[in-house]
Design an enzyme around this catalytic site. Sequence first.
Site, PDB file in Angstrom:
ATOM      1  CB  SER A 139      60.063 -26.709  35.707  1.00 49.68           C
ATOM      2  OG  SER A 139      61.388 -27.053  35.491  1.00 49.68           O
ATOM      3  CE1 TYR A 187      59.835 -30.574  34.222  1.00 55.37           C
ATOM      4  CE2 TYR A 187      58.193 -31.984  34.840  1.00 55.37           C
ATOM      5  CZ  TYR A 187      59.042 -31.135  35.333  1.00 55.37           C
ATOM      6  OH  TYR A 187      59.133 -30.511  36.656  1.00 55.37           O
TER       7      TYR A 187
HETATM    8  C1  GCO Z   1      64.883 -33.348  34.643  1.00 58.21           C
HETATM    9  C2  GCO Z   1      64.175 -32.942  36.108  1.00 58.21           C
HETATM   10  C3  GCO Z   1      63.741 -31.458  35.929  1.00 58.21           C
HETATM   11  C4  GCO Z   1      63.392 -31.225  37.664  1.00 58.21           C
HETATM   12  C5  GCO Z   1      62.958 -29.764  37.717  1.00 58.21           C
HETATM   13  C6  GCO Z   1      64.035 -28.887  37.227  1.00 58.21           C
HETATM   14  O1  GCO Z   1      64.788 -34.750  34.297  1.00 58.21           O
HETATM   15  O2  GCO Z   1      65.639 -32.542  34.260  1.00 58.21           O
HETATM   16  O3  GCO Z   1      62.941 -33.830  36.402  1.00 58.21           O
HETATM   17  O4  GCO Z   1      62.828 -31.292  35.204  1.00 58.21           O
HETATM   18  O5  GCO Z   1      62.506 -32.084  38.047  1.00 58.21           O
HETATM   19  O6  GCO Z   1      61.841 -29.680  36.813  1.00 58.21           O
HETATM   20  O7  GCO Z   1      63.431 -27.347  37.686  1.00 58.21           O
END
Ligand code: GCO
Length: 255
Positions: free
Chosen positions: A146, A159
């Site tokens: 990501s 995440y």
């Molecule tokens: C967030 C998004 C990001 C995108 C993506 C960016 O809440 O900032 O979910 O995480 O999904 O991963 O690359």
Amino acid sequence: MSVTQFNLEGRTALVTGSSRGLGQAIARGLAEAGATVVLNGMDAERLTAAADALRAEGHSVHAAAFDVTDEAAVIAAFRRLDAAGIEVDILVNNAGIQLRKPLVDFSAEEWHRVLDTNLTSAFLVGREAARRMIPRGRGKVINIGSLMSNFARPTVAPYTAAKGGIKLLTQAMAAEWAEHGIQANAIGPGYMLTDMNQALTSNPQFDSWVKSRTPSRRWGRPDELVGTAIFLSSAASDYVNGQIIYVDGGMSSVL
Ligand code: GCO
Ligand code: CA
């Protein structure tokens, strides 16, 4: 160099989390490049619908419903593929979830759920795939990282930690598997128009932030990841290893 290097005929690609979103777009793209695709998801109904849709488009498709966070389920799924004579030549570790809240409000269970789905799954599925690719002396592993593999923003700490781990796990896979003819690389999507980001695209402030912060001044479309996925799945990338390619409209390169 000829364009046939991008041809995936005769190759089989397993894409985890591919009954919708980025995974489904990538699976469709690899199928259009000639691969047989193995779709994966937890929801059998949604998985069957996605497989039927790709078959209706004339593609060769298998469906493998298993929980990528459950080691026993992953091992059993690969044993079923072995028994069916299905060799995974290309693995796309795409499965992932997103939870957004202040880090101090996350429970340990939520932390583990995000890390298990977004990072540990790439180890569990990657390990089973590599155990079969190594004797064959070739294979492609593509981990979906990501923009958050390199950048943080508030409210998505688990995440971000997981996607940072994906970047370095990819390098670790390359460190161990390259000598066996396997190329392990990652794709770092930017802000893409997916179900997972619905809450963001429908938020006017966030939408204008993404557009002002992205040099291309727009969100990306899932199909815009396909070219990079085909490249990393094909002979055209046989000397590319341990890399992450950001498909983010320039967001990770420009202040
Ligand atoms: C967030 C998004 C990001 C995108 C993506 C960016 O809440 O900032 O979910 O995480 O999904 O991963 O690359
Ligand atoms: Ca094969």
